[in-house]
Design a protein around this motif. Sequence first.
Motif, mmCIF file in Angstrom:
data_model
loop_
_atom_site.group_PDB
_atom_site.id
_atom_site.type_symbol
_atom_site.label_atom_id
_atom_site.label_comp_id
_atom_site.label_asym_id
_atom_site.label_seq_id
_atom_site.Cartn_x
_atom_site.Cartn_y
_atom_site.Cartn_z
ATOM 1 N N ASP A 46 40.677 40.099 40.440
ATOM 2 C CA ASP A 46 41.361 41.148 41.309
ATOM 3 C C ASP A 46 41.027 42.667 41.156
ATOM 4 O O ASP A 46 41.304 43.261 42.052
ATOM 5 C CB ASP A 46 43.138 40.973 41.096
ATOM 6 C CG ASP A 46 43.302 39.331 41.577
ATOM 7 O OD1 ASP A 46 42.566 38.908 42.375
ATOM 8 O OD2 ASP A 46 44.280 39.065 41.119
ATOM 9 N N ASN A 47 40.823 43.090 39.797
ATOM 10 C CA ASN A 47 40.566 44.321 39.601
ATOM 11 C C ASN A 47 39.030 44.726 39.464
ATOM 12 O O ASN A 47 38.573 45.782 38.949
ATOM 13 C CB ASN A 47 41.404 44.897 38.464
ATOM 14 C CG ASN A 47 40.911 44.118 37.183
ATOM 15 O OD1 ASN A 47 40.064 43.301 37.518
ATOM 16 N ND2 ASN A 47 41.807 44.336 36.143
ATOM 17 N N LYS A 100 38.099 48.317 40.578
ATOM 18 C CA LYS A 100 38.547 49.365 39.581
ATOM 19 C C LYS A 100 37.207 49.413 38.521
ATOM 20 O O LYS A 100 36.925 50.725 38.127
ATOM 21 C CB LYS A 100 39.750 48.787 38.681
ATOM 22 C CG LYS A 100 40.961 48.895 39.541
ATOM 23 C CD LYS A 100 41.949 48.567 38.649
ATOM 24 C CE LYS A 100 43.657 48.785 39.409
ATOM 25 N NZ LYS A 100 44.829 48.168 38.543
ATOM 26 N N ALA A 125 40.157 50.552 45.476
ATOM 27 C CA ALA A 125 40.811 49.793 44.398
ATOM 28 C C ALA A 125 42.271 50.113 44.561
ATOM 29 O O ALA A 125 43.170 49.342 44.451
ATOM 30 C CB ALA A 125 40.485 49.790 43.289
ATOM 31 N N LYS A 126 42.819 51.444 44.690
ATOM 32 C CA LYS A 126 44.236 51.770 44.719
ATOM 33 C C LYS A 126 44.929 51.090 45.813
ATOM 34 O O LYS A 126 45.995 50.719 45.770
ATOM 35 C CB LYS A 126 44.226 53.356 44.741
ATOM 36 C CG LYS A 126 43.888 53.956 43.456
ATOM 37 C CD LYS A 126 43.592 55.518 43.454
ATOM 38 C CE LYS A 126 44.914 56.536 43.886
ATOM 39 N NZ LYS A 126 44.281 57.829 43.975
ATOM 40 N N VAL A 139 45.141 47.326 44.980
ATOM 41 C CA VAL A 139 45.828 46.604 43.921
ATOM 42 C C VAL A 139 46.823 47.791 43.342
ATOM 43 O O VAL A 139 47.528 47.336 42.295
ATOM 44 C CB VAL A 139 45.146 45.962 42.824
ATOM 45 C CG1 VAL A 139 44.607 44.738 43.235
ATOM 46 C CG2 VAL A 139 43.974 46.824 42.279
ATOM 47 N N ILE A 146 44.457 49.548 34.048
ATOM 48 C CA ILE A 146 43.205 48.852 33.766
ATOM 49 C C ILE A 146 42.930 48.735 32.322
ATOM 50 O O ILE A 146 43.232 49.595 31.598
ATOM 51 C CB ILE A 146 42.095 49.706 34.647
ATOM 52 C CG1 ILE A 146 40.706 48.709 34.445
ATOM 53 C CG2 ILE A 146 41.941 50.825 34.048
ATOM 54 C CD1 ILE A 146 39.729 49.234 35.137
#
Length: 500
Positions: free
Chosen positions: A106-107, A110, A176-177, A180, A185
């Motif tokens: 999901d990240n 990031k 990314a921001k 999510v 992170i």
Amino acid sequence: MKTYNFKKGLTLLMASVLLFSCTPFDSLTDDPNKATSVPPSMLLSEVLNNVGDGGPWSSAQRDNQFWVISFDYYGNQDYNWGAINSYKYNTLANVVAMEKEAQGLDNQDKYEALGKFFKAYFYDYMTKRVGDIPLSESLKADASPAITKPKYDSQKEVYLAILDLLEAANDQITKAKAKVGNSAILGDFFFNGDLDKWQRTINSFHLRVLINLSKKNTELGIASKFNTIISNPAKYPLLRGIEDNMVRHFADEQGNRYSLNPSNYGFNRNRNIMGATYLNLLKNNNDPRIYIVADPAPFYFKANDPKNLNAYVAANTGDDQGQMQTDSDAGKYSYPNESRYYSNFKGEPYIQIGYSEQEFTIAEAINRGWVNGGNAEIHYLNAIKASMAFYAVAQDDIDSFLLKPNVTYKGNTTAGLNQILTQKYIAFFNNSGRESYFNYRRTGIPAFNVGPANNNGGKIPNRWKYPVSEFENNSSHVKAALSSQFGGSDDINAAMWMIK
């Protein structure tokens, strides 16, 4: 901010070794006792551990002429540089592995955004030290076909790629921001996973790269690129104050103590001497920071006049170490402030990328006419105040200092530019690796000291030599790079493309 645990660092290093072994991940067996993947958070921590270029009171800070060493047994003052210690491709391999391991998470955005930033950071680290480096064919030893002897890209090509990476990093971290949020992170001991601070750091670093390319403004359109960032803060958020600084904190734990501390007081107290290039700039303007970073020379100190500037005496970087040691033994030099640097193991935070540098950089760009409608004086003053705040200088002393004739901004003139660059050098004291040297190399400000100890024909070098390993393992390409840049000579005094 959390302090980095260096005991964990050993574990991370062992994990990273897996990446460079002869056996790739995909050929490992299913033995449950063997690792088949490394979490991206662990790889991130190992990458972060390689950010920087020497810490406080390191040889990098001697090269910056912030301090000098009086005992030749422990080091020297010469500028007869050899080869760069190492390339950063092992660290870049960890960056690539981090991106790979984050795929499908999901990240993912990031880690990939940070991956782009670190690629830009480490390619910049290498190229500004030696010149041309491998980039387009680097990190492809596991590709098909494998490239184990990568060609060298020109420094211009490298910087075009770096600028593209930084632009893409900002775009992806924004994505990314939005996807999510700004949730933490894992593996980040600089900002504890705060993506907003990472985005501001990326854009501040972007400005550093652009200002370091000031001599290539016409060729690369640097002014336009700089103005685009400054004129669109919503898209390119920047550092807001020293609370956003990218810093490393120290503590009383094995491997993470400040370099000057109670345990080594007897070892280096009388051989670390304040450098004249730096201290005399403070002394000439009765800068309140002088009383915070340095102690008066015992030989000249008078108890009834504790702030007598005549007692603050530094040694020149080019001075002969024999005489320097004699004068040091006689108490004729200023040492680092004992109460600040030797009273505990925490010392002061070490700035990697900071707000003060950013504000001086913006002030310089405005002074050069790069920014539409900007006010150089505001950013110049912001930068000085930020440096003063780092040292907790009293407000009355700050106000008084800013009114001094040599400090009051002289406008968007050559004199004003000199002020910006001089104060930037002062604010760099013992932080940000060799950025002080790189700014000197680019601008000549402030003048660096040259003397009998120089050992390089009275010159401050422009570069380091290529690693010896390149001549052993990639000989034809490194020799071609030397031929195209410096007439075939690995000359430390030769000027690379970015400073011509």
